[in-house]
Design an enzyme around this catalytic site. Structure first.
Site, short mmCIF file in Angstrom:
data_model
loop_
_atom_site.label_atom_id
_atom_site.label_comp_id
_atom_site.label_asym_id
_atom_site.label_seq_id
_atom_site.Cartn_x
_atom_site.Cartn_y
_atom_site.Cartn_z
N GLU A 352 -20.79 12.83 92.00
CA GLU A 352 -21.38 12.38 93.26
C GLU A 352 -20.25 12.07 94.23
O GLU A 352 -19.27 11.42 93.86
CB GLU A 352 -22.23 11.16 92.92
CG GLU A 352 -22.44 10.15 93.99
CD GLU A 352 -23.11 8.87 93.40
OE1 GLU A 352 -23.66 8.89 92.28
OE2 GLU A 352 -23.04 7.85 94.08
N HIS A 437 -24.95 3.14 84.63
CA HIS A 437 -26.09 3.84 84.04
C HIS A 437 -26.25 3.59 82.55
O HIS A 437 -26.19 4.53 81.75
CB HIS A 437 -25.94 5.36 84.27
CG HIS A 437 -25.88 5.78 85.70
ND1 HIS A 437 -25.42 7.03 86.10
CD2 HIS A 437 -26.22 5.14 86.85
CE1 HIS A 437 -25.49 7.12 87.41
NE2 HIS A 437 -25.96 6.00 87.90
N ASN A 475 -28.20 11.16 87.72
CA ASN A 475 -28.55 9.75 87.87
C ASN A 475 -29.90 9.49 87.21
O ASN A 475 -30.80 10.31 87.29
CB ASN A 475 -28.61 9.39 89.36
CG ASN A 475 -27.44 9.96 90.13
OD1 ASN A 475 -27.31 11.18 90.22
ND2 ASN A 475 -26.62 9.13 90.66
P1 FDA Z 1 -33.70 -2.32 85.20
O1 FDA Z 1 -32.32 -2.72 84.85
O2 FDA Z 1 -33.91 -1.68 86.51
O3 FDA Z 1 -34.67 -3.60 85.15
C1 FDA Z 1 -34.62 -4.56 84.12
C2 FDA Z 1 -35.03 -5.91 84.67
O4 FDA Z 1 -35.26 -6.82 83.59
C3 FDA Z 1 -33.97 -6.56 85.55
O5 FDA Z 1 -34.56 -6.95 86.77
C4 FDA Z 1 -33.50 -7.77 84.73
O6 FDA Z 1 -33.08 -8.85 85.52
C5 FDA Z 1 -34.72 -8.09 83.90
N1 FDA Z 1 -34.41 -8.77 82.62
C6 FDA Z 1 -33.43 -8.46 81.75
N2 FDA Z 1 -33.48 -9.26 80.67
C7 FDA Z 1 -34.52 -10.11 80.86
C8 FDA Z 1 -35.06 -11.18 80.10
N3 FDA Z 1 -34.55 -11.52 78.90
N4 FDA Z 1 -36.12 -11.87 80.61
C9 FDA Z 1 -36.64 -11.53 81.83
N5 FDA Z 1 -36.16 -10.52 82.60
C10 FDA Z 1 -35.11 -9.81 82.11
N6 FDA Z 1 -29.64 5.28 89.21
C11 FDA Z 1 -30.06 6.39 89.88
O7 FDA Z 1 -30.91 7.13 89.39
N7 FDA Z 1 -29.52 6.68 91.11
C12 FDA Z 1 -28.56 5.91 91.68
O8 FDA Z 1 -28.11 6.18 92.81
C13 FDA Z 1 -28.10 4.76 90.97
N8 FDA Z 1 -27.10 3.97 91.47
C14 FDA Z 1 -26.77 2.79 90.82
C15 FDA Z 1 -25.83 1.92 91.39
C16 FDA Z 1 -25.56 0.69 90.79
C17 FDA Z 1 -24.53 -0.22 91.40
C18 FDA Z 1 -26.24 0.33 89.60
C19 FDA Z 1 -25.98 -1.00 88.93
C20 FDA Z 1 -27.16 1.19 89.03
C21 FDA Z 1 -27.42 2.42 89.62
N9 FDA Z 1 -28.36 3.30 89.07
C22 FDA Z 1 -28.71 4.45 89.74
C23 FDA Z 1 -28.99 3.01 87.77
C24 FDA Z 1 -30.44 2.52 87.87
O9 FDA Z 1 -30.54 1.45 88.79
C25 FDA Z 1 -30.90 2.09 86.46
O10 FDA Z 1 -30.82 3.21 85.61
C26 FDA Z 1 -32.33 1.54 86.46
O11 FDA Z 1 -32.47 0.43 87.31
C27 FDA Z 1 -32.77 1.17 85.04
O12 FDA Z 1 -34.16 0.91 85.06
P2 FDA Z 1 -34.85 0.07 83.92
O13 FDA Z 1 -36.31 0.03 84.21
O14 FDA Z 1 -34.42 0.60 82.60
O15 FDA Z 1 -34.24 -1.42 84.00
#
Ligand code: FDA
Length: 496
Positions: A352, A437, A475
């Site tokens: 990217e 990721h 991604n």
């Molecule tokens: P996700 O992580 O989204 O959600 C999990 C939630 O559960 C969080 O809100 C967390 O706080 C909560 N949680 C965790 N433990 C808990 C507990 N014990 N009790 C209560 N709540 C709890 N992907 C993409 O496709 N394109 C992109 O451009 C990008 N860019 C990017 C940039 C940056 C800086 C990051 C950090 C990530 C990306 N990503 C991305 C990745 C993408 O955001 C990621 O793959 C998804 O958010 C994952 O989705 P999930 O549903 O698996 O969990």
């Protein structure tokens, strides 16, 4: 409240959790979602909900006293600074061999990510989710996910001329001069809004560099899409600042222990609720940590031996290139990436072209590569330290570096340029210490059946990135969303 009973509890409010909540509610089921992060609905003292990337503050990091910026240095100067400990939006979670960045708050990763909404090429899908029928994904669930997420495309004619994508056009020029395929990729950022920002007719957000710590305007994050529709059903309740720490069997139900947090991260109450069904949607790391601990400590002893296994970093590795003075990348760079260099088939890397929204000319091209790194790590319970460890080692990024070099060594040699050595610490070329990721840890058809039902416990499900065995070739969030759509449709049809 303490002692309450709910039919369905969803742990986490990211992509997997949001899809699950919407579809269950539409099927007539009452759903309670618990989210350990904040709601992100109230402006701070500057009148904005989210701080700018250039000026991280108390809102930026999850329970840290010092920022841990992915790009830690610039021109040799360290960028990190002290901040008050706060339930901020970006978690830089440190394991022994890797720092895993994740979003915290209602909307999970959708709050902090770059919005790149990429569907894997169909010929690669067999390596992404080997037990899933590609036809159902490409005919039904990928289109459904794209529509619900609000995926849109940048207007190519506008992209060709606007100042804020000069960095991407420089990236294209260099890629094409070395004969690499260069593609524009879709995004969930509202591209019409970005046009207005660039034209000066709307409040600047992406064009002002907002990313990583939230986005105040154009990004269609989950609270504007899936979660808005889930709330509109009247059947979904979302409680922020509540962290799940345990799930155990209680007769035919499950008992869930929940810690209530204040915005400094202190536990202010501990509650127990019961539920008929529990959906783990805490993200790859959050779900894997919970399940690993619950199996090892005897809370859920019948979980199978696949729990905690198959974790990968989607092959993430970062680097910068130093451009010649005649190739400036622009003082104004929109934070929303729209383009990539595709050398997956030949070299195992998709790079990217990423922004460096510093506000000054850097003469740098910056890239986040997704590579075919074959290494997989495991989560294990460390009883002595009372925490879950991850076996990933920094040296396991070497295959990713080798694959990224198939692109950038060639471009550097063609252009007569060199790698930047000032972005990740002194004389360090590769950002090999992190991932954005995280994927895997409760892999589909291994820790669960082929639709996310956890083996050993009827009524327990995994619905998030933990299901995906370590790599999506692009991604990940469109694939996480589409898989959740597929699985919940089956679960509603067969289990309710
Ligand atoms: P996700 O992580 O989204 O959600 C999990 C939630 O559960 C969080 O809100 C967390 O706080 C909560 N949680 C965790 N433990 C808990 C507990 N014990 N009790 C209560 N709540 C709890 N992907 C993409 O496709 N394109 C992109 O451009 C990008 N860019 C990017 C940039 C940056 C800086 C990051 C950090 C990530 C990306 N990503 C991305 C990745 C993408 O955001 C990621 O793959 C998804 O958010 C994952 O989705 P999930 O549903 O698996 O969990």
């Amino acid at each position: 409240g303490d002692g309450a009973h709910v039919p369905v509890l969803v742990i986490g409010t990211g992509y997997g959790g949001s899809v699950t909540a919407l579809r269950l509610a539409q099927a007539g089921v009452d759903v309670h979602m618990l989210e350990m992060g904040q709601a992100w609905e109230t402006p701070g003292s500057d009148g904005k909900i989210f701080p700018n990337t250039r000026t991280p503050d108390y809102r930026s990091y999850w329970l840290r006293t010092r920022t841990k910026q992915p790009l830690s240095n610039f021109l040799g100067f360290p960028l990190d600074k002290d901040v008050p400990r706060h339930a901020g939006i970006l978690d830089a979670e440190e394991f022994a061999g890797i720092t895993v960045y994740q979003g915290r708050g209602i909307g999970g990763g959708s709050l902090v990510n770059g919005g790149m909404a990429v569907t894997p090429r169909r010929e690669h899908f067999g390596s992404v989710l080997p037990s899933v029928n590609p036809a159902e994904m490409y005919d039904v669930y990928y289109p459904r996910a794209n529509a619900e997420l609000g995926v849109n495309h940048v207007d190519p004619a506008w992209w060709e001329t606007v100042d804020c994508y000069q960095y991407a056009r420089v990236g294209r020029k260099h890629a094409q001069r070395s004969n690499f395929a260069f593609t524009l990729v879709p995004n969930v950022y509202d591209m019409n809004y970005m046009k207005q920002e660039a034209a000066g007719t709307a409040t600047k957000s992406a064009v002002d560099g907002e990313i990583l710590y939230g986005n105040n305007h154009g990004k269609k994050s989950l609270p504007k899409t899936y979660l808005a529709r889930a709330r509109a059903t009247g059947r979904v309740r979302i409680t922020p600042l509540h962290r799940v720490t345990s799930v155990t069997r209680a007769g035919t139900r499950y008992a869930i222990v929940v810690e209530q947090l204040d915005t400094s991260g202190n536990v202010t109450a501990t509650k127990t609720v019961t539920a008929d069904r529990v959906f783990f949607a805490a993200g790859s790391v959050g779900t894997s940590k919970l399940l690993t601990k619950l199996k090892a400590t005897g809370a859920l002893p019948n979980l199978n031996g696949e729990i905690g296994k198959g974790w990968g970093d989607n092959g993430n590795v970062m680097c910068g290139r130093a451009n010649h003075l005649w190739d400036p990348t622009g003082t104004v760079q929109t934070s929303i990436p729209t383009a990539g260099i595709d050398n997956w088939a030949a070299g195992g890397a998709f790079a990217e072209v990423a922004p460096l929204p510093t506000g000054i000319e850097t003469w740098a091209s910056f890239y986040l590569s997704i590579t075919k790194n074959p290494n997989r790590a495991q989560f294990t319970w460390n009883a002595a330290a009372n925490r879950v460890d991850l076996s990933w080692q920094t040296a396991w990024k070497q295959p990713s570096i080798t694959m990224a070099k198939t692109i950038f060594d060639k471009i550097n040699s063609k252009e007569g340029t060199i790698y930047r050595t000032d972005l990740f610490g002194a004389y360090k070329i590769w950002g090999d210490h992190l991932t954005y990721h995280p994927l895997g840890g409760a892999v589909l058809n291994k820790a669960t059946d082929n639709h996310g039902r956890l083996h050993g416990y009827p009524g327990l499900y995994v619905v998030d990135g933990a299901l995906i065995p370590g790599n999506t070739t692009v991604n990940p969030f469109v694939t996480i969303t589409a898989l959740a759509e597929r699985n919940i449709e089956r679960i509603i049809a067969e289990d309710l």
